[in-house]
Design a protein around this motif. Structure first.
Motif, PDB file in Angstrom:
ATOM      1  N   LYS A   1      47.179  36.202  49.086  1.00 57.57           N
ATOM      2  CA  LYS A   1      48.139  35.793  48.052  1.00 57.57           C
ATOM      3  C   LYS A   1      47.568  34.775  47.072  1.00 57.57           C
ATOM      4  O   LYS A   1      47.939  34.772  45.897  1.00 57.57           O
ATOM      5  N   ARG A   2      46.679  33.921  47.500  1.00 58.48           N
ATOM      6  CA  ARG A   2      46.165  32.885  46.598  1.00 58.48           C
ATOM      7  C   ARG A   2      45.133  33.430  45.610  1.00 58.48           C
ATOM      8  O   ARG A   2      44.754  32.737  44.669  1.00 58.48           O
ATOM      9  N   ASP A   3      44.677  34.637  45.832  1.00 62.13           N
ATOM     10  CA  ASP A   3      43.739  35.258  44.899  1.00 62.13           C
ATOM     11  C   ASP A   3      44.401  36.312  44.035  1.00 62.13           C
ATOM     12  O   ASP A   3      43.739  36.918  43.185  1.00 62.13           O
ATOM     13  N   MET A   4      45.674  36.548  44.232  1.00 57.97           N
ATOM     14  CA  MET A   4      46.374  37.570  43.464  1.00 57.97           C
ATOM     15  C   MET A   4      46.544  37.121  42.017  1.00 57.97           C
ATOM     16  O   MET A   4      46.947  35.987  41.747  1.00 57.97           O
ATOM     17  N   PRO A   5      46.235  37.992  41.048  1.00 53.26           N
ATOM     18  CA  PRO A   5      46.412  37.615  39.638  1.00 53.26           C
ATOM     19  C   PRO A   5      47.880  37.587  39.246  1.00 53.26           C
ATOM     20  O   PRO A   5      48.730  38.213  39.883  1.00 53.26           O
ATOM     21  N   GLY A   6      48.180  36.874  38.176  1.00 54.77           N
ATOM     22  CA  GLY A   6      49.525  36.865  37.639  1.00 54.77           C
ATOM     23  C   GLY A   6      50.427  35.847  38.310  1.00 54.77           C
ATOM     24  O   GLY A   6      49.993  35.006  39.105  1.00 54.77           O
ATOM     25  N   ARG A   7      51.699  35.933  37.988  1.00 58.32           N
ATOM     26  CA  ARG A   7      52.679  34.962  38.463  1.00 58.32           C
ATOM     27  C   ARG A   7      53.376  35.449  39.727  1.00 58.32           C
ATOM     28  O   ARG A   7      53.529  36.645  39.940  1.00 58.32           O
ATOM     29  N   LEU A   8      53.829  34.482  40.497  1.00 59.24           N
ATOM     30  CA  LEU A   8      54.498  34.777  41.753  1.00 59.24           C
ATOM     31  C   LEU A   8      55.747  33.914  41.832  1.00 59.24           C
ATOM     32  O   LEU A   8      55.669  32.687  41.726  1.00 59.24           O
ATOM     33  N   VAL A   9      56.905  34.538  41.974  1.00 60.19           N
ATOM     34  CA  VAL A   9      58.152  33.792  42.142  1.00 60.19           C
ATOM     35  C   VAL A   9      58.330  33.494  43.620  1.00 60.19           C
ATOM     36  O   VAL A   9      58.205  34.380  44.461  1.00 60.19           O
ATOM     37  N   GLY A  10      58.614  32.234  43.920  1.00 59.56           N
ATOM     38  CA  GLY A  10      58.813  31.824  45.297  1.00 59.56           C
ATOM     39  C   GLY A  10      60.144  31.131  45.494  1.00 59.56           C
ATOM     40  O   GLY A  10      60.779  30.682  44.542  1.00 59.56           O
TER      41      GLY A  10
ATOM     42  N   THR B   1      38.406  43.459  40.227  1.00 58.11           N
ATOM     43  CA  THR B   1      37.809  42.120  40.329  1.00 58.11           C
ATOM     44  C   THR B   1      38.356  41.365  41.535  1.00 58.11           C
ATOM     45  O   THR B   1      37.655  40.542  42.132  1.00 58.11           O
ATOM     46  N   PHE B   2      39.605  41.629  41.892  1.00 57.82           N
ATOM     47  CA  PHE B   2      40.196  41.074  43.111  1.00 57.82           C
ATOM     48  C   PHE B   2      39.382  41.509  44.332  1.00 57.82           C
ATOM     49  O   PHE B   2      39.033  40.698  45.192  1.00 57.82           O
ATOM     50  N   CYS B   3      39.075  42.801  44.417  1.00 55.57           N
ATOM     51  CA  CYS B   3      38.271  43.308  45.526  1.00 55.57           C
ATOM     52  C   CYS B   3      36.881  42.677  45.528  1.00 55.57           C
ATOM     53  O   CYS B   3      36.329  42.375  46.593  1.00 55.57           O
ATOM     54  N   LYS B   4      36.331  42.468  44.348  1.00 55.88           N
ATOM     55  CA  LYS B   4      35.000  41.860  44.254  1.00 55.88           C
ATOM     56  C   LYS B   4      35.016  40.446  44.833  1.00 55.88           C
ATOM     57  O   LYS B   4      34.078  40.051  45.555  1.00 55.88           O
ATOM     58  N   ARG B   5      36.071  39.686  44.532  1.00 50.91           N
ATOM     59  CA  ARG B   5      36.149  38.313  45.036  1.00 50.91           C
ATOM     60  C   ARG B   5      36.297  38.267  46.552  1.00 50.91           C
ATOM     61  O   ARG B   5      35.766  37.373  47.210  1.00 50.91           O
ATOM     62  N   LEU B   6      37.032  39.218  47.113  1.00 54.02           N
ATOM     63  CA  LEU B   6      37.440  39.106  48.511  1.00 54.02           C
ATOM     64  C   LEU B   6      36.678  40.001  49.476  1.00 54.02           C
ATOM     65  O   LEU B   6      36.736  39.795  50.688  1.00 54.02           O
ATOM     66  N   SER B   7      35.981  40.997  48.956  1.00 50.77           N
ATOM     67  CA  SER B   7      35.273  41.927  49.835  1.00 50.77           C
ATOM     68  C   SER B   7      34.176  41.203  50.623  1.00 50.77           C
ATOM     69  O   SER B   7      33.512  40.298  50.109  1.00 50.77           O
ATOM     70  N   LYS B   8      33.996  41.635  51.848  1.00 50.91           N
ATOM     71  CA  LYS B   8      32.920  41.082  52.668  1.00 50.91           C
ATOM     72  C   LYS B   8      31.581  41.736  52.363  1.00 50.91           C
ATOM     73  O   LYS B   8      30.539  41.284  52.842  1.00 50.91           O
TER      74      LYS B   8
END
Length: 951
Positions: free
Chosen positions: A291-300, A156-163
């Protein structure tokens, strides 16, 4: 004097906090003379008596453990060479003792309050660094649920971002693990995505696809050079995800170096037991631009108000509770505890240690292959890391029988092939035993001679040449003394249930009893492969069957699936069951899902994933579902109405009187009722959703049924359904049908199911009912004690709440400038984790004490909240400065205390606002964290050693 010679069950009293005299005093505060009278006033008359739970008294801890040990003994522990994404591993003893078995780690909550979570945030940052380094991609999240669901998220990530926007087709390599392909199909179908499984090497035209998934190494062992394949997909404007084995990546070129857009996989073989399939931490890594479309949590990495390095969960605007049906994912629980084990496995072994494990595993594989070829056993591939596929023809069935007779499990690839996967635990003696098995009486090869002459099965062109894990954290803690102290240092930074009450509304942070946790690390549960033959897993079969029956009794449903490995997965599986039911009745056009405006964000996100259109229904001034609006929208959409998703008791912590009417409205208009089980802790033994109108509910075993939160996961989210939905529960190839699989293993996170079995077995029906009643009593006691200081926002018809209450802090912002965030941070100075902030209403605190907290702890929390209100009054009347006060500056650290003090209030008021804190003080390691700075200057891997040492 009469002596009871039977075995006393003291567990109920151990689990429930208040003593009998406390119970009576709390009831008197509320104006009741008995627990039954209070319960009668809280539960609506329309749903009273719907519980079908028995009234047995449960079993003692010793008896329950003995019974479970007998069940575990029915599992047969063969030597497993099945592989297929699951491998034997050694959990280092210091990690087992100081992390997995340590309540400082397993009872912690999701690190949404970063100031009291710096230890586990650092461990997760280590995990992200590990994944980023090994995959060669700059951004990695803080874990997902399992490899198969991570692959589905990648799709689904690829679906959102693919051209390639016109395409709805996704390519999946035939070399992927079969369970991954099954979950891909499940996830794709409701979204209108077509998954084409094929041989990427033979694919000439990539233009029909928006994305692709490749396996590296292949499921059956071969290692393919994907550089040209990736370029082909990129030229077609498609994105490429690679499912990669982490251990293999210590020796092989990482996906990021051959231009993959995403890398996903499992961290299981980094010290996490097989556990019959879970829980295991999956990983997801990608390019910085995504990075803003990546699922889940991200520690920064951010800074606190003094500029000191501080960690936090970054970019929370991506979370489903904010974006709802537009969220990148419905995932709420991760696999934090397991990710931390994997990260510490890498810390303990370091880069050289990991390479040694990988090289040893590969060398034994190469020696095995050379010996097999010497005995004329056809090895299919010329390349391999740890897995060989053998062409065994007509002898295949007999080989499996012969292997099992010797206590060995091989992979059943197909009727003419078997698979053999080696791992960290394989020995030279194991290789010789395999030669004997396949040699059919032939003379055994000389192991030492082959070891001296054996080469490599790794392709020269794909050998890894880049370095990894160069940060000091992966190169210091290699002695047990150092690792033990590192884990202690991290745990000391955090606040978990082993220190104090965590009063989070809707999250049910109750006792995770030691007797419930002990079986998790038994070998009989931990060392079984999820695809082992059924006759070897009879213990698990009995455990799961009994647990399903227990949960049916607790909910009033007719059938249960234990497969969903998180609450979000349970929601999804529940809506899929509803969708399949409608389609079986030739009503597949039903796609409208009604969701109240107060619902948790996972609900609309899940409905969107299930291919449904969300229609929001209103709530009234008391927080209840607006029945008139619901009826109007149900009638308006009656031809397309699929479901209603509703939380009960309500998200506002109230038993809605109209729940029966609400269910009837939906049913009358052709829909099904999904009742979110997040608040089940108020209902067990008192009322049953399966009897008062629910068609399906998911249950959070990591809430109501005592599986610990583990710092944000694992979770388990099974679903209960009425009989008409039972045929549409999740399937799995290991259970005879792959249709509808929602995660990789047939029973999801199977190895932690003993926790819930133990809890229910020890509490019995009577204890479970009492737990619900005491949870309600504790919540109402807090509400009554605090109502003169903070308005209680919602109550039921008798002025009572369910198991949680909402305090309205919005007026205080107008009168003093103090916000809900200020109160939450000030609670840290008092030694408490804040209640749930600004959900379901902005500017409020939602408090759920659970039944496990004693009256003394409830009073301690109330005293803190009352004292904080006095501090706010001092701001209101000008005694404290509106900008320089203990709330605006909270939390206060020890470093600040001994530094220059320029505040208009004393050091004592800052850190010892109540006398009891002098004897037992939690010191936050950082001051208030700057969230905006962290998002604007995103760093999500281990920072430089200078700033690292400051954390």
């Amino acid at each position: 004097m009469t002596i009871n010679l039977g075995t006393a069950n003291e567990f109920i009293a151990r689990h429930i906090g208040p003593r009998s005299e406390d119970e009576q005093a709390m009831l008197a505060t509320l104006g009741f003379d008995s627990l039954e009278a209070m319960t009668d006033a809280v539960i609506p008359a329309s749903i009273k008596g719907t519980s079908v739970l028995g009234t047995d008294d449960g079993h003692s801890e010793a008896d329950a453990l003995a019974a479970l040990k007998a069940i575990a003994g029915k599992n047969q522990l063969f030597k497993s060479y099945i592989g297929q994404g699951y491998y034997n591993t050694h959990t280092p003893a210091p990690i087992l003792r100081n992390l997995l078995e340590n309540p400082a780690w397993y009872t912690a909550y999701t690190p949404y309050q970063p100031e009291i979570s710096q230890g586990r945030l650092e461990a997760l940052l280590n995990f992200q660094t590990l994944i980023s380094d090994l995959t060669g991609l700059p951004i990695a999240n803080a874990s997902l649920l399992d490899e198969a669901t991570a692959a589905a998220e990648a799709m689904t990530f690829c679906k959102r971002l693919s051209k390639n926007k016109a395409s709805n087709r996704f390519f999946a390599s035939m070399h992927c693990h079969p369970q991954t392909l099954d979950v891909l199909r499940t996830r794709a179908e409701p979204l209108g995505i077509e998954v084409l499984v094929g041989d990427e090497q033979a694919l000439d035209d990539a233009s029909p696809f928006f994305g692709a998934l490749l396996q590296y190494p292949a499921s059956t062992g071969g290692i393919f050079d994907y550089r040209e394949v990736v370029q082909r997909f990129h030229h077609a404007n498609a994105l490429v995800a690679v499912a990669a084995d982490l251990l293999a990546l210590t020796l092989l070129t990482p996906p990021g170096e051959f231009e993959a857009d995403v890398a996903i996989g499992s961290a299981q073989r980094f010290g996490v037991p097989l556990g019959f399939g879970g829980p295991h931490a999956a990983y997801f890594a990608t390019r910085d631009a995504f990075k803003r479309d990546m699922p889940g949590r991200l520690v920064g990495v951010s800074i606190d108000r003094f500029g000191k390095t501080a960690l936090r969960l970054a970019m929370q605007t991506r979370e489903q509770h904010i974006r709802r049906e537009k969220a990148t994912s419905n995932i709420c629980t991760a696999q934090v505890l397991l990710a931390n084990i994997a990260s510490m496995f890498a810390v303990y072994h370091g880069p050289e240690g990991l390479k040694r494990i990988a090289q040893r595993t590969h060398s034994l594989t190469a020696i095995l292959a050379q010996g097999l070829r010497a005995m004329a056993v056809p090895v299919v591939s010329d390349t391999a890391f740890d897995t060989l596929t053998l062409a065994t023809g007509d002898a295949t069935h007999g080989l499996h029988e012969k292997a099992r007779a010797q206590g060995i499990n091989l992979r059943q690839v197909d009727a003419g092939h078997v698979g053999v996967s080696l791992d960290e635990t394989t020995t030279p003696a194991d290789v010789q035993a395999l030669w004997q098995l396949f040699g059919a009486g032939q003379t055994q090869p000389d192991f030492q001679a082959l070891a001296a002459s054996s080469g490599t099965l790794l392709p020269e062109a794909l050998l890894r040449r880049s370095t990894f894990l160069e940060h000091p954290v992966f190169n210091r803690y290699h002695s047990e003394t150092e690792l033990m102290r590192y884990l202690r240092k991290l745990a000391d930074k955090d606040l978990a249930l082993d220190r104090s009450m965590i009063p989070l509304g809707s999250c049910t942070m109750k006792l995770n009893a030691a007797s419930e946790m002990i079986p998790v690390t038994w070998a009989e549960f931990g060392n079984l492969h999820p695809f082992a033959p059924a006759q070897q897993s009879q213990g698990y079969l009995q455990l799961t069957s009994e647990l399903e029956a227990m949960l049916c009794a607790a909910t009033g449903y007719d059938a249960v699936s234990l497969q969903p490995n998180a609450g979000s997965q349970g929601e999804y599986a529940g809506l899929l069951a509803i969708r399949a039911y409608h389609r079986s009745r030739n009503e597949g056009h039903r796609d409208i899902c009604l969701i109240p405006s107060s619902a948790h964000g996972t609900n609309p996100a899940t409905a969107n994933m299930a291919g449904m259109q969300v229609v929001v229904t209103a709530c009234d001034a008391r927080g209840n579902v607006d029945v008139a609006d619901l009826r109007a929208k149900a009638i308006e959409h009656r031809e397309r109405l699929a479901a209603l998703m509703i939380t009960y008791p309500s998200t506002h912590g109230v038993f809605e009187e109209a729940i029966g009417e609400i269910c009837a409205i939906v049913h009358d208009n052709g829909g099904q009722v999904y009742i979110d089980g997040a608040n089940m802790n108020a209902m067990v033994g008192l009322c049953a959703p399966g009897k008062f109108g629910g068609d399906v509910s998911h249950l959070n075993l990591h809430k109501t049924f005592c599986i610990p939160h583990g710092g944000g996961g694992p979770g388990v989210g099974p679903i209960g359904v009425k009989s008409h939905l039972a045929p549409f529960l999740p399937g799995h190839a290991a259970l005879g049908t792959a249709e509808g699989a929602v995660c990789a293993a047939p029973f999801g996170s199977a190895s932690i199911l003993p926790i819930t079995w133990m809890y229910i077995r020890m509490m019995g029906g009577a204890g479970l009912k009492r737990a619900s009643q005491m949870a309600i009593l504790n919540a109402n006691y807090i509400a009554r004690r605090l109502e003169e200081h903070y308005p209680v926002l919602y109550t039921g018809s008798n002025g009572l709440v369910a198991h949680e209450c909402i305090l309205d802090l919005r007026p205080l912002k107008d009168s003093s400038g103090i916000t809900v965030d200020d109160v939450a941070k000030r609670l840290i100075d008092y030694g408490f984790h804040a209640p749930t902030m600004s959900f379901p209403v902005a500017g409020t605190l939602m408090i759920e004490p659970t039944e496990s907290e004693s009256r003394e702890e409830l009073d301690r929390f109330c005293e803190a909240m009352v004292q904080i209100r006095e501090e706010i009054r001092a701001v209101e009347d000008g005694t404290l400065d509106k900008d320089d006060n203990p709330l605006k500056n909270a939390p206060h650290t020890a470093a600040e205390l001994v530094g220059e003090w320029a505040h208009g209030y004393s050091r004592e008021q800052a850190v010892y606002p109540l006398p009891g804190l002098v004897q037992s003080k939690y010191w936050p390691p950082v001051s208030r964290v700057d969230n905006v700075f962290g998002d604007r200057n995103l760093v999500c891997a281990c920072p430089s050693i200078e700033s690292y040492q400051d954390v």
